[in-house]
Design an enzyme around this catalytic site. Structure first.
Site, PDB file in Angstrom:
ATOM      1  N   LYS A 282      -7.359   1.568  -3.276  1.00  0.00           N
ATOM      2  CA  LYS A 282      -7.047   1.187  -1.898  1.00  0.00           C
ATOM      3  C   LYS A 282      -7.256   2.374  -0.958  1.00  0.00           C
ATOM      4  O   LYS A 282      -7.696   2.211   0.185  1.00  0.00           O
ATOM      5  CB  LYS A 282      -5.615   0.672  -1.806  1.00  0.00           C
ATOM      6  CG  LYS A 282      -5.163   0.280  -0.392  1.00  0.00           C
ATOM      7  CD  LYS A 282      -6.000  -0.860   0.190  1.00  0.00           C
ATOM      8  CE  LYS A 282      -5.591  -1.210   1.623  1.00  0.00           C
ATOM      9  NZ  LYS A 282      -4.296  -1.904   1.704  1.00  0.00           N
TER      10      LYS A 282
ATOM     11  N   THR B 213       0.876  -1.165   0.000  1.00  0.00           N
ATOM     12  CA  THR B 213       0.000   0.000   0.000  1.00  0.00           C
ATOM     13  C   THR B 213       0.915   1.217   0.000  1.00  0.00           C
ATOM     14  O   THR B 213       1.547   1.533   1.008  1.00  0.00           O
ATOM     15  CB  THR B 213      -0.925   0.018   1.230  1.00  0.00           C
ATOM     16  OG1 THR B 213      -1.799  -1.112   1.165  1.00  0.00           O
ATOM     17  CG2 THR B 213      -1.771   1.280   1.261  1.00  0.00           C
TER      18      THR B 213
ATOM     19  N   LYS C 196      -0.223   5.425   8.362  1.00  0.00           N
ATOM     20  CA  LYS C 196       0.573   5.567   7.140  1.00  0.00           C
ATOM     21  C   LYS C 196      -0.332   5.651   5.927  1.00  0.00           C
ATOM     22  O   LYS C 196      -0.177   6.520   5.065  1.00  0.00           O
ATOM     23  CB  LYS C 196       1.537   4.383   7.034  1.00  0.00           C
ATOM     24  CG  LYS C 196       2.501   4.447   5.852  1.00  0.00           C
ATOM     25  CD  LYS C 196       2.039   3.682   4.633  1.00  0.00           C
ATOM     26  CE  LYS C 196       2.009   2.193   4.852  1.00  0.00           C
ATOM     27  NZ  LYS C 196       1.714   1.448   3.610  1.00  0.00           N
TER      28      LYS C 196
END
Length: 292
Positions: A173, A98, A241
């Site tokens: 995502k 990711t 994050k």
């Protein structure tokens, strides 16, 4: 049966690479920054390991990767002894990290110049999804490369789709993480309210989980949230994050994410409580701390 490599044997990559070997019966070579973990994987799955990403990628049809962030990804691809230096022509590099859409587009351009393909393919489903081989995979890149890689990703993916050109997988995502952040805060507030009202939480969840409020998080996390058990699942550190990537990208494209920004700050409070490695459902712990 294909010759493949997997770079990054964390809680996700380790079982994903295992599925390639066991379920797909592919010839799998792995690389991990900590060599002992690569050795352990190779022994357990009757595969092989190499000392650098470049060595792992050499001669492979498809190279998979799952590391921590943009900097880690650059290090194992274009850095010294990175996998890109060992990729053969017409091969496909599939990144399950990711990361940002910018780094996906950057690496896709480098790959194209070098004669191979790059797919950004972040996953959803967590450690359990990786271990059970039922991940959702959101892919960005060329359709031809996608068609090459998809049958191999089927080893650990339950729902796999091509979202668009390079970067589209990462942006999809981001949508996933934005939705989860708001959902978990809502679930935390709902549980908090039910407990304050003196309701039987099990009966409440039983009543509402069959209707419009239903979610995976509700069905799989309400009990651990009730019990204050957060030593599992997707860590708050990693969620922050991801949300920082979402918020940065939102600023660049002009999208407004007020709830996401607020939940990100709530997660910062959880980190300050020492919950950086707690599951993302630990938003409730922050609310309970405020009661004390």
């Amino acid at each position: 049966m294909a010759k493949v490599a997997f770079i990054g044997l964390g809680v996700m990559g380790y079982p994903m690479a295992g599925h390639l070997r066991v379920k797909g019966q592919h010839e799998v070579t792995v690389y991990n920054r900590t060599t002992t973990k690569a050795e352990k994987w190779a022994e357990h799955y009757s595969g092989s390991f190499r000392q650098t990403p470049r060595e792992a990628a050499e001669g492979c049809d498809v190279v998979f990767c799952c590391v921590g962030n943009d900097d880690d990804l650059r290090a194992v691809t274009t850095g010294p002894d990175g996998a890109f230096h060992g990729m053969k022509k017409s091969a496909v590099f599939v990144d399950h990290t990711t990361a940002s859409s910018e780094v996906a587009q950057e690496l896709a351009a480098v790959a194209k110049e070098s004669g191979f393909s790059f797919l950004d393919a972040p996953v959803s489903g967590g450690q359990a999804g990786a271990e059970n081989g039922v991940l959702t995979i959101m892919v960005g890149g060329d359709e031809e490369a996608y068609d090459t890689a998809k049958p191999i990703m089927d080893c650990y993916g339950k729902k796999i789709g091509l979202m668009g050109p390079s970067g589209a997988g990462q942006q999809t995502k981001m949508v996933n993480q934005i939705c989860i952040a708001g959902l978990l805060q809502g679930l935390s507030e709902g549980i908090h309210f039910a407990e304050k009202a003196g309701l039987d939480l099990e009966k409440v969840i039983g009543a509402i989980s069959g209707g419009a409020a239903q979610s995976w998080q509700m069905e799989n996390r309400w009990e651990t949230m009730r019990d204050g058990h957060y030593e599992h699942g997707f860590a708050v550190d990693w969620m922050r994050k991801d949300l920082n990537i979402c918020l940065k990208t939102a600023g660049e494209i002009g999208a407004r994410l007020p709830v996401t920004a607020l939940v990100d700050q709530f997660y910062a409070e959880v980190q300050a409580m020492g919950g950086g490695r707690w599951d993302t459902s630990s938003l409730l712990a922050r609310m309970k701390k405020a009661d004390n």
